[in-house]
Structure formats: structure tokens, C-alpha cells
Design a protein around this motif. Sequence first.
Motif, PDB file in Angstrom:
ATOM      1  N   GLN A 303       0.813  -1.209   0.000  1.00 23.64           N
ATOM      2  CA  GLN A 303       0.000   0.000   0.000  1.00 23.64           C
ATOM      3  C   GLN A 303       0.853   1.269   0.000  1.00 23.64           C
ATOM      4  O   GLN A 303       0.484   2.283  -0.587  1.00 23.64           O
ATOM      5  N   GLU A 304       2.000   1.190   0.649  1.00 22.37           N
ATOM      6  CA  GLU A 304       2.889   2.347   0.749  1.00 22.37           C
ATOM      7  C   GLU A 304       3.858   2.456  -0.416  1.00 22.37           C
ATOM      8  O   GLU A 304       4.674   3.378  -0.462  1.00 22.37           O
ATOM      9  N   GLY A 305       3.779   1.515  -1.365  1.00 25.85           N
ATOM     10  CA  GLY A 305       4.677   1.535  -2.511  1.00 25.85           C
ATOM     11  C   GLY A 305       6.101   1.127  -2.171  1.00 25.85           C
ATOM     12  O   GLY A 305       7.043   1.482  -2.886  1.00 25.85           O
ATOM     13  N   LYS A 306       6.277   0.350  -1.113  1.00 32.08           N
ATOM     14  CA  LYS A 306       7.615  -0.030  -0.659  1.00 32.08           C
ATOM     15  C   LYS A 306       7.924  -1.516  -0.874  1.00 32.08           C
ATOM     16  O   LYS A 306       8.997  -1.986  -0.485  1.00 32.08           O
ATOM     17  N   ASN A 377       9.178  -2.204 -10.729  1.00 35.01           N
ATOM     18  CA  ASN A 377       7.942  -1.438 -10.517  1.00 35.01           C
ATOM     19  C   ASN A 377       6.709  -2.248 -10.917  1.00 35.01           C
ATOM     20  O   ASN A 377       5.702  -2.281 -10.206  1.00 35.01           O
ATOM     21  N   GLN A 381       4.308  -3.118  -8.012  1.00 32.57           N
ATOM     22  CA  GLN A 381       3.235  -2.136  -7.892  1.00 32.57           C
ATOM     23  C   GLN A 381       2.254  -2.159  -9.063  1.00 32.57           C
ATOM     24  O   GLN A 381       1.285  -1.399  -9.080  1.00 32.57           O
ATOM     25  N   THR A 384       4.461   1.488 -13.805  1.00 35.94           N
ATOM     26  CA  THR A 384       5.775   2.108 -13.897  1.00 35.94           C
ATOM     27  C   THR A 384       5.643   3.445 -14.613  1.00 35.94           C
ATOM     28  O   THR A 384       4.650   3.685 -15.311  1.00 35.94           O
ATOM     29  N   THR A 420       0.101   1.263 -16.523  1.00 34.74           N
ATOM     30  CA  THR A 420      -0.545   0.639 -15.368  1.00 34.74           C
ATOM     31  C   THR A 420      -1.191  -0.668 -15.780  1.00 34.74           C
ATOM     32  O   THR A 420      -1.916  -0.721 -16.779  1.00 34.74           O
TER      33      THR A 420
END
Length: 454
Positions: A303-306, A377, A381, A384, A420
Motif C-alpha cells: 500500500q505504501e509503494g515499498k 515497478n 506495484q 511504472t 498501469t
Amino acid sequence: MTVSLVQKYNVPGPRYTSYPTVPYWDESSFSSKKWSATLLQSFNESNASEGISLYIHLPFCESLCTFCGCHKRITKRHEVENPYIEAVLKEWQLYCDTFPEKPIIKEIHLGGGTPTFFAPENLEQLINGIMAKAEKAKEHEFSFEGHPNNTTKAHLQKLYDLGFRRVSFGVQDYSDKVQTAIHRLQPFHNVAKVTFWAREIGYTSVSHDLVFGLPFQTLDNVIDTIEKTNSLAPDRIAFYSYAHVPWIKGNGQRGFKDEDVPKDDEKRKLYEVGKALLAERGYHEIGMDHFALKEDSMYQSFQEGKLHRNFMGYTASKTRLMIGLGVSSISDSWYGFAQNEKELETYYDNINRNELPVFRGHILTEEDLIIRQHILNLMCQFKTTWHYNEGNFKELHEVLDSLLEMSHDELLVIKPNSLTVTEKGKPFVRNICMAFDLRLKRKTPQNQLFSMTV
């Protein structure tokens, strides 16, 4: 006849735990000197700010599981434990001798093989030996893979006392017929027992590894396995696609015929039904083939993109430098990769000569680093981005043109500075990454190197 998306896009492709993928490493220009330079660069950039990760490969198993692609040594002789631990600690000392300061350990993962092949007191000797040369990061994450049949309460307690808070149990499937075919006989009772023990002791994250597409596996088998798994409510679930690559793994996957393995739409249905059952119980899809409850750190990291991905798979703890210890382990300095000797005897010989047991590797080019980030990415996620001076590369327009058909199939959305992956496109993320894989495009393999993407 209408061709389904699975039939259309189910081609051999990498799983992208690295870029470039191992078959495309430039071994001819690799050297220990270059590898050491990238190691020091990464250490100096990241040790104080984020720490480093350690993957420790413990290769021994008492029996062969025929679905497994890991590097292992089959033996029932437990006297192999101490010499191996001594060698790993000597290897760690060689690395520590090259560092300008004490390493800070953010992450340790024990993989295999079967880490719980080793006695609890020997695992204690290993971890204490590692930490004697290092400091522990404040927000560290120590994890290990446990076999439900031989993980004892003593294993769980000892590793907990050493700072481990996450454990992953290999389940695969609960069907007797499937378990017999893959030579992995373990009753539900054993999995439930170790799961309850882990929770009782205080582990904050318990994961179960499931596999779809196994020989003789039916939809009813998957439903039964998911329902049993849901009853234990693990914090994370890895729901992997079985990689049927007998040309690589040899006789280990020849205990059944090719026609016994579900394929294409039949295989994909196993995943989609399993995924729906997991969603009903509150599991969220994280990256590729992974699911987590909202309370788990992997969900929060996503959720935090980590969220990060490396040779250990997905991890909630990102570090630039990951050192692989033990036979066959792969290290990643971000700027380079290095793999240890695969044969145990050769590994020992190198260690006894006080040499790092690296036998091949790859130093990333500037282009590699850009492509690597795009693929990372997408895998972590599902999106990119690029700009004029960041993430751009000469062949970008060609890559985007090659993805137009997938865009028409509503698998992804391309905008002027971003791509996406849609919900519909998530099962095909490996295919999307392949469009960015310039090394694969420039040199199409003559033989099948990879498992099927779907």
C-alpha cells in the motif's frame, strides 16, 4: 474457434526475481574484482541508512520433492550440519573483512533445501555466528522456511529467541494423490500443529505456500486446500504456479507424465477459483501470486509503494545490498549479481582457500539499471513511470508499441508518462515485463529456458 487470453499469452517467460535474468548474464566480462567494487559501492551507500539483507541457503533435505526447483542435497546424515555451518560462517567472515565498518543486518532469511533439517542448537550457532560480526537493525525482519513434518516446537522457540518473527510453511496441496505424485506427504494435522505453535510462541507473521497446476490436481483439490488453509488463517499466502520444467530439473519431475499436469485455461481456473476463495476471507493480492491480510507488513508495504522483489521473492523490507551465503546462493549489490558454486564440494574448496565461492555473475550496465527498475515497478506495484531524464531509454517507444495489443485486450493502460496493469492484466504481468526485457528481445532463446507465464 475463439482463443482465450490464457491461450494467447501463455508462453515461456522469466519470473523476474532479477534483471537481467540469469541466462542473460554477461559472464565473460564479470570478475571478482568488479563484483567486489559494486559490493563496496552498495555497502557504503546503504549500510548506515537501511542496512543489508542476508539470504542463507541450507541445502539439505531428507527426501526429494518432485515439484521443487531449489538447489538441494538429499541425505539423512545429520553429521553434515556442523561442517556446513562452519563453512557459511567462514564465508561471512570473508565478506565482513571487505567491509569498511560493521554491517547492520535488516533482514535474514533461511531458505533451502530444508532449514529445519538442522537441529535448533545448530541454527543457534549459525545465527549467533552471523550476529557476532554485525549489528541488528531496529526494524529488522528475520524469517525462515519450515517443513511442517520436521519443524519442532524447539525450532520455533529457538529461532524466536534469536529474533525471528516470520515463518513460512510449505503446504503445496492437501490431496493424497497430488502429495504422492510430488513426493511430499504431509497431513493437515502437521501444518495445523506448527501453525498453532508459531502463534502460541509469538510469531507475528505465519505464511503458507500453496501451489496450483500440480500433477493430478483438480478444482476440488484446490477448493479443499484453500478451505483448510482459510481455517488456519495464515497472515500471508503464496499461491504459486507450478513450474513444469523437467528439461532443467531432470528425473525429479519425471515421476509423472506431461499430460498429468493441468495446462492453459484448466490451470488458470485453479488459480482464479482459489483467488476468489481467498478474497472472501479478506486476503488481498500483493504483487504476483501473493496474498496477505490487511494487518500483515507485506500488505502495508504494498500500500505504501515499498514492496520489494529479489532472489528471495517478495519482501516487505527493501535493502539495496543482499548477500547470499551458502552453496548456490545469489548475491545482489544492485549494481551486480554473483552466484556461489552449486556443488557442495567445490564450495568447501573455495572456502578452505579463503576465497569467496563465486563462480559467475553479471555487472549491470546503465541500461540494465533502468530496465531493472521498470520491471521491479511492474512486479511490485503493477505500474511504472518515466520522464525525460528519468526512466527513459532509447527503445521505450518500441516497447510501448509492442504492448498495444495487450492494451487493446484491456490488460494495461498506457499514458504519456506511465503504464498501469489493470485488474484483468495482473495474471499476465510476466508477459508485460517481457516487453521491457531488452536482453531477451535481442537474443531470443533457441531452447525453452523458462516455465510458462500463466
